[in-house]
Design an enzyme around this catalytic site. Structure first.
Site, short mmCIF file in Angstrom:
data_model
loop_
_atom_site.label_atom_id
_atom_site.label_comp_id
_atom_site.label_asym_id
_atom_site.label_seq_id
_atom_site.Cartn_x
_atom_site.Cartn_y
_atom_site.Cartn_z
N SER A 335 0.84 -1.20 0.00
CA SER A 335 0.00 0.00 0.00
C SER A 335 0.88 1.25 0.00
O SER A 335 2.11 1.16 0.06
CB SER A 335 -0.93 -0.01 1.22
OG SER A 335 -0.17 0.00 2.41
N TYR A 336 0.24 2.41 -0.05
CA TYR A 336 0.98 3.67 -0.15
C TYR A 336 1.98 3.80 0.99
O TYR A 336 1.62 3.69 2.16
CB TYR A 336 -0.01 4.84 -0.12
CG TYR A 336 0.61 6.15 -0.51
CD1 TYR A 336 1.18 6.33 -1.77
CD2 TYR A 336 0.64 7.23 0.37
CE1 TYR A 336 1.75 7.52 -2.14
CE2 TYR A 336 1.21 8.44 0.01
CZ TYR A 336 1.76 8.58 -1.24
OH TYR A 336 2.33 9.77 -1.61
#
Length: 862
Positions: A335-336
């Protein structure tokens, strides 16, 4: 059919998002800038059929800079940079033509959806894109909304489709906070950097730094490292004494006991305690205890913790770790990676994320057991309101990722599994013994349930020898009691992980900028990275920080920058006015700058102790044209020549070697020429130190060597050694390097093209005659008789290096690291490439060496 333009932050992200939204049915082509692709497909938007165009930028489209004249260090007082110097937005990378590319793709579009990264920098880029695209888009009718913002945290089908279904608007306040930070860092950093660089480089020769930079975040970061260095230097070791006892529990086993007093700093007192215990034959058990304890599972992973572990456990610097994490994110593996949050949202699909790892060869058993028994509720962490914690988005293997990418992915995945595992439980046993009047203790740990340490074995409770079963009143024979002499140790230099912790604690930088600030102090030669990724300040870094403390401690303390960061966050939240924050902060630093300038003598006193003045530095190299005494060559960055008699300093080309050039002199100023070289396979050219700093002709600029000098008759000039237009760049001329024989070279005087030619030739000379085909100067080459490539044992040949078939076989072009034929008309070298003016775009002059020397002379003297 209406058109929707969609813009992501990187080309790889644009491709991934387009594939997800189009379900794989899309057509792609390269954009006009060659760096970004455009992916097109049809679909529905706002209830109507539309054509989607998905493309990207490459990070920031624009950058902030001063207007032209304010970028000239010698002509602008640094104090003007705080308020008087106007700024402008320039293209961040002019070669990409990003604004033109966006305008071409956005022309005639009806809607725009912004898929930039969901952080403050991403919001800022949103408005950079809008500034380029909105003027060329179709006008909205009746107040129709045309600008949309997609918010997402990972590149998965679910997250991207949800983002497309719940479009919002870009946040102007967050973009403004980035604008404010950029302007503050530009104005403050440039003013201090220019002043102290010019002041100290003009006085000292061994600073070994081409730029003595100051940064509102960079300087406090350096301050932490120097503070630890000062503690180490001022540390005075103290001697102390410890009693150590050993008791026998059976024939082959003994226990080592720790003294309850820990240590004493008086030898006589320690000796007294030793004498009192030495006489005892038995150790009496005073008390026993057995307590069940737990080692907590980790909080969900945020950026700062990831960077800390990457440095301390994986040996990866923060900058490299961040770049690796960004690649994993754009490829859809995690994820980010920029988040301050350590708390999973309530709707986070923990089981779904865990299920993806159920078949992984390394942790499948642990994951399957967790899914079967039920996952443990993660610990409640901090919700910063930005992005969810960093988690794996799909399963990956070492063969798939390899290297540092795999090591970082493995850690992120193990950390995620650990957050939903149970705590590690262990039994701690403690036995307290009395030997004479003194108490001693030993303890041991036994693991009851490994919990999360099964997947994070480096966090496991260390194995210790189990203690014997006993109770109060039991006695054990004393094996020995001895006194040990020890010394207190100084703290060690800060590790990157410790520095990251300090920066986070004091609010210096953001999760995204912390790696940049640490990288900056390394690149500026303020600290060096030692073994164990410890940061040791250099002499320059130490003197700078001590100088700031001496003049104005707030320049280096974290307090003032932390206060500025809070104000910037208030702008992002819409609670503070952008102009007021900017004006107030600049006014504070402007006052500090004036005080710094007035008090610079205080820092100069420290510099005098640590560095040598220019006159005492360097070694004699070439003669000055004014006084005819030897000038000294100062090798430390930035390398330069200094004449102590005239008190003049002359800058030189960097990143190469400098040596005297045959004691030849410049015909204009009588300075001895020097030769700059980037290596045996690279470029080299002679230069006059005075002409290099004070161009003699109107068409020359500062920093030009003899290979760009247009003197009509000097034997080292472009007029005498120039051959013809460069085969790669638009403004360069290929110039013969007369120093390169017998491995002769021809190099462009603008770009890094180097042609190796005529190996083992005795002599190569540029003729006054020109080629009838391409107008390049002919070369007269005298070959070695034993190795001549000419037919009939001939040794001399004159021809065009571009058109002559004999020469074409003897020329090889080197460009950066690649090697390819210079004549690219076809698969072989013989076909030529067709030079002349046809290659150059209309309106671009064809650079070539001047031919009529008398006309050239007349032009200069008239």
């Amino acid at each position: 059919m209406k058109t929707v333009l969609m813009v992501a932050e990187k080309p790889s992200l644009a491709q991934s998002i387009a594939k997800i939204l189009s379900r794989g049915s899309l057509s792609s082509h390269k954009g006009l800038n060659g760096a970004c692709s455009v992916h097109e497909y049809t679909g529905t938007f706002a209830g109507q059929p539309v054509r989607f165009k998905m493309t990207s930028v490459c990070g920031h489209v624009m950058t902030l800079d001063f207007l032209g004249k304010y970028n000239k260090w010698d002509k602008v007082d640094p104090a003007e940079l705080f308020s008087q110097a106007p700024t402008e937005k320039k293209e961040a990378n002019p070669k990409l033509n990003m604004v033109k590319f966006l305008q071409v793709e956005g022309r005639g579009c009806d809607y725009i959806v912004l898929w930039l990264d969901c952080d403050k920098e991403g919001e800022n880029i949103c408005f950079e894109v809008l500034d380029a695209v909105l003027p060329v888009m179709n006008k909205a009718h009746g107040g129709e909304k045309t600008v949309f913002r997609a918010r997402f945290s990972s590149i998965t089908d679910t997250d991207i489709c949800n983002a497309m279904a719940c479009l919002g608007e870009p946040d102007h306040n967050e973009a403004l906070s980035v604008d404010a930070r950029q302007e503050l860092d530009l104005r403050i950093g440039c003013a201090f950097t220019r002043f102290q660089t010019k002041y100290f480089q003009g006085k000292y020769g061994d600073l070994d730094s081409s730029l003595i930079s100051f940064g509102p975040c960079q300087t406090p970061t350096l301050g932490f490292c120097v503070e630890r260095h000062d503690k180490i230097q001022s540390f005075k070791p103290e001697t102390y004494w410890v009693l150590q006892a050993k008791v026998n529990t059976d024939k082959d086993r003994s226990l080592l006991l720790d003294w309850d007093r820990v240590r004493v700093f008086d030898r006589e007192i320690a000796q007294m305690f030793l004498n009192m215990t030495k006489l005892e034959k038995e150790a009496q058990v005073e008390a026993t205890s057995r307590k069940e304890k737990a080692k907590q599972r980790p909080l969900a992973l945020n950026t700062v913790e990831m960077l800390r572990v990457a440095s301390s456990s994986l040996g990866m610097g923060p900058q490299h770790a961040m770049q690796t994490a960004e690649r994993l994110y754009t490829q859809g593996y995690i994820s980010y990676p920029r988040t301050e949050t350590t708390h999973y949202p309530e709707n986070f699909d923990l089981k779904g994320s865990l299920r993806q790892q159920a078949n992984h060869p390394y942790w499948a058993d642990t994951v399957k057991r967790l899914l079967a028994e039920g996952i443990n509720r993660p610990r409640k962490g901090h919700d910063a309101g930005d992005h969810p914690p960093i988690t794996p988005m799909k399963s990956a293997t070492e063969a798939e990722l390899g290297g540092d990418a795999w090591r970082l992915y493995e850690y992120i995945t193990r950390h995620f599994i650990a957050t939903v595992s149970h705590d590690c439980k262990y039994l701690q046993s403690t036995i307290s013994f009395r030997i004479g009047p003194e108490l001693f203790t030993c303890s041991g740990k036994t693991v009851l349930s490994p919990g999360f340490t099964e997947v994070m074995p480096w966090q496991s409770v260390p194995l210790e020898e189990s203690l014997p079963t006993c109770q109060r009143g039991d006695a054990f024979p004393v094996g020995e009691v001895k006194m040990l002499e020890k010394q207190t140790n100084p703290p060690d230099y800060l590790t990157e992980a410790e520095l990251i912790t300090l920066m986070e604690k004091h609010g210096i930088g953001t999760d995204a900028s912390i790696p940049v600030h640490i990288n900056n102090i390394c690149q500026r030669n303020y600290v060096t990275v030692e073994s164990g990724r410890r940061l040791k300040p250099t002499n320059l870094g130490i003197v700078l920080v001590h100088g700031y403390y001496k003049i104005d401690a707030e320049l280096v303390l974290p307090t003032i920058r932390s206060a500025v960061e809070k104000q910037l966050n208030l702008i992002a939240q819409g609670k503070a006015d952008y102009r007021q924050v900017l004006g107030h902060t600049l006014d504070v630093f402007k006052r500090k700058f004036h005080y710094f300038v007035d008090s610079i003598a205080g820092m100069d006193e420290l510099m005098e102790v640590s560095f040598s003045p220019l006159a005492a530095t360097g070694k004699p190299l070439s003669r000055c044209g004014k006084c005819h005494r030897f000038m000294k060559y100062i090798q430390a960055k930035p390398s330069r020549l200094h004449c102590s008699h005239c008190d003049e300093t002359y800058t030189l080309p960097q990143n190469g070697t400098i040596k005297l050039y045959k004691e030849l002199r410049c015909p204009l100023d009588d300075f001895e020429l020097v030769l700059w070289s980037s290596g045996s396979r690279g470029k080299s050219y002679p230069l006059c130190p005075y002409c290099y700093n004070h161009p003699p002709f109107r068409d020359m600029k500062k920093g030009m060597g003899c290979n760009e000098c247009t003197h009509p008759s000097c034997q080292h000039s472009l007029s005498m050694l120039g051959i013809g237009q460069c085969v790669e760049c638009e403004s360069g001329v290929l110039v013969l390097d007369p120093t390169s024989g017998p491995k002769w070279k021809v190099a462009c005087n603008k770009c890094n093209v180097v042609a190796h030619c005529f190996e083992n030739a005795h002599r190569v000379r540029v003729s006054a005659d020109t080629c009838s085909v391409c107008e390049a100067a002919l070369l007269d080459v005298d070959f070695n008789k034993a190795k001549s490539p000419l037919p009939g044992d001939e040794t001399q040949h004159m021809g065009c290096v571009f058109c002559d078939p004999v020469f074409q076989e003897l020329v090889e072009l080197k460009h950066a690291a690649s090697c390819h034929p210079m004549h690219r008309g076809g698969p072989g070298r013989r076909q030529g490439r067709g030079r002349g003016r046809a290659r150059r775009p209309p309106g671009k002059p064809n650079p070539r060496r001047p031919k009529d020397k008398m006309s050239a002379l007349a032009a200069y003297f008239v």
